[in-house]
Design an enzyme around this catalytic site. Structure first.
Site, PDB file in Angstrom:
ATOM      1  N   SER A  95       0.847  -1.192   0.000  1.00  0.00           N
ATOM      2  CA  SER A  95       0.000   0.000   0.000  1.00  0.00           C
ATOM      3  C   SER A  95       0.881   1.241   0.000  1.00  0.00           C
ATOM      4  CB  SER A  95      -0.853  -0.017   1.267  1.00  0.00           C
ATOM      5  OG  SER A  95      -1.333   1.278   1.545  1.00  0.00           O
ATOM      6  N   SER A  96       0.336   2.343  -0.541  1.00  0.00           N
ATOM      7  CA  SER A  96       1.119   3.578  -0.580  1.00  0.00           C
ATOM      8  C   SER A  96       1.401   4.126   0.822  1.00  0.00           C
ATOM      9  CB  SER A  96       0.387   4.634  -1.410  1.00  0.00           C
ATOM     10  OG  SER A  96      -0.890   4.878  -0.864  1.00  0.00           O
ATOM     11  N   CYS A  97       0.700   3.612   1.846  1.00  0.00           N
ATOM     12  CA  CYS A  97       0.934   4.134   3.207  1.00  0.00           C
ATOM     13  C   CYS A  97       2.259   3.653   3.791  1.00  0.00           C
ATOM     14  CB  CYS A  97      -0.224   3.806   4.132  1.00  0.00           C
ATOM     15  SG  CYS A  97      -0.362   2.069   4.493  1.00  0.00           S
ATOM     16  N   TYR A 124      -0.739  -0.696  10.232  1.00  0.00           N
ATOM     17  CA  TYR A 124      -0.947  -1.404   8.958  1.00  0.00           C
ATOM     18  C   TYR A 124       0.301  -1.275   8.085  1.00  0.00           C
ATOM     19  CZ  TYR A 124      -3.129  -2.278   4.350  1.00  0.00           C
ATOM     20  OH  TYR A 124      -3.442  -2.753   3.103  1.00  0.00           O
ATOM     21  N   LYS A 128       2.942  -4.152   6.363  1.00  0.00           N
ATOM     22  CA  LYS A 128       3.239  -4.198   4.935  1.00  0.00           C
ATOM     23  C   LYS A 128       4.751  -4.032   4.690  1.00  0.00           C
ATOM     24  CE  LYS A 128      -0.813  -4.847   3.123  1.00  0.00           C
ATOM     25  NZ  LYS A 128      -1.043  -6.106   2.377  1.00  0.00           N
ATOM     26  N   HIS A 167     -12.938   2.709   2.988  1.00  0.00           N
ATOM     27  CA  HIS A 167     -12.147   3.826   2.449  1.00  0.00           C
ATOM     28  C   HIS A 167     -13.088   4.937   1.973  1.00  0.00           C
ATOM     29  CE1 HIS A 167      -9.004   0.670   2.151  1.00  0.00           C
ATOM     30  NE2 HIS A 167      -8.243   1.677   2.515  1.00  0.00           N
TER      31      HIS A 167
END
Ligand code: GFB
Length: 295
Positions: A95-97, A124, A128, A167
């Site tokens: 994920s971009s986070c 989270y 990842k 989301h």
């Protein structure tokens, strides 16, 4: 959402893939034994890890323990089960986070682990990041091919349309369609409406996965974005117009904004030959159509 889209895409492929999909009902990825047995039973050439506990800003921020533990377990079990199976290509979804809060936009893969994470989703993100590091270790130590795809905010059919835990796109669609049904004069957008987000229609991600399977993409990290960003307020206005909701839009400042901006630089995968195809307008139309027929 991602798994079903990938199965739809690969089933249509001219390559005649033999696909084995697993859901929560037939694969307990919290159990190492079960995970290892499924992999040994199916002897896949490619594993696509689309399994995760996911949610929007509220779910990430309030169920922090479950988000880190469940995602760590899933990722550890899948990757550990492959240690002696280095002939399997692993496509791991992140994920971009995972990128630091203070990364320069558009965010490049080189920014990985260069700074502090955005606080609402750091548990989270750490799970990842751990998966990326385990994959890197497998690659360096045992010779596995591990391609980590980092999609920007995804949306589309089969998304979670919960009012609280989803989301922003499914959340706004669900809550605004409730407001329309209840003839509410006012609708609250969470936060200030000012954050910028980049969105990717889930079928475009599925195409990138097919591209990675069929091309010789090297192990490493690849951003998967559309390249377009929009403020949350403008996004809400688009959804309002598609749902034909006549009430006023206002802001709920008790809810967090999260990251002010996270636009991915997807040049690395674009240069190899994959580009997103679905505009936000088209993707929103298809998603709302699916929502109306199914929810
Ligand atoms: O999509 P979202 O929940 O997560 O929220 P993130 C994006 C922005 O939309 C935030 C605002 O500024 C929210 O405050 N927003 C406005 C809303 N109205 C709503 C609404 O009705 N529902 C929701 N959910 N938001 C996620 C991470 O961060 O990004 C995940 O939490 C994942 O872990 C994903 O990494 C890519 O974009 O802030």
């Amino acid at each position: 959402m991602v798994g079903s889209s990938v199965v739809r895409r690969l089933s249509k492929s001219e390559s005649n893939f033999n696909i084995t999909s697993s859901t929560r009902d037939d694969a307990d990825l919290f159990s190492y034994e079960d995970t290892r047995n499924i992999i040994l039973k199916n002897t896949p050439d490619v594993i696509i890890n689309a399994a995760a506990k996911v949610g929007g800003i509220h779910a990430n921020n309030t169920k922090r323990t479950e988000f880190i533990l469940e995602n760590l377990k899933i990722n550890m079990n899948i990757l550990e089960a492959c240690i002696d199976l280095n002939e399997i290509k692993i496509i791991n979804l992140g994920s971009s986070c995972i990128y630091p809060l203070n990364s320069k936009n558009p965010i490049n893969e080189e920014d990985f682990m260069e700074g502090k994470l955005e606080p609402t989703n750091s548990p989270y993100a750490v799970a990842k990041i751990a998966a990326i590091e385990i994959g890197k270790s497998l690659n360096e130590q045992y010779g596995h091919t591990v391609v980590n795809l980092m999609p920007t905010n995804l949306y589309g059919p089969n998304d979670n349309f919960s009012r609280e835990d989803s989301h922003v796109i499914p959340g706004l669609i669900r809550r605004m369609s409730d407001a329309k049904k209840e003839s509410k004069k006012e609708f609250n957008i969470w936060g200030s409406g000012k954050p910028l987000r980049e969105f990717l229609y889930v079928d475009d991600l599925a195409e990138s996965i097919e591209f990675v399977i069929e091309s010789n993409v090297e192990s490493g990290l690849y951003n998967i974005g559309s390249g377009d960003e929009i403020t949350i307020f403008d996004l809400a206005k688009k959804i309002q117009s598609l749902l034909d909701y006549k009430g006023n839009l206002s802001f709920d400042s008790s809810k967090p904004d999260g990251n002010p901006r996270k636009l991915l630089d997807s040049k690395k995968i674009n240069d190899l030959g994959w580009k997103s195809r679905t505009s936000l307008d088209k993707g929103l139309e298809k998603t709302i159509d699916w929502f109306i027929k199914n929810i």
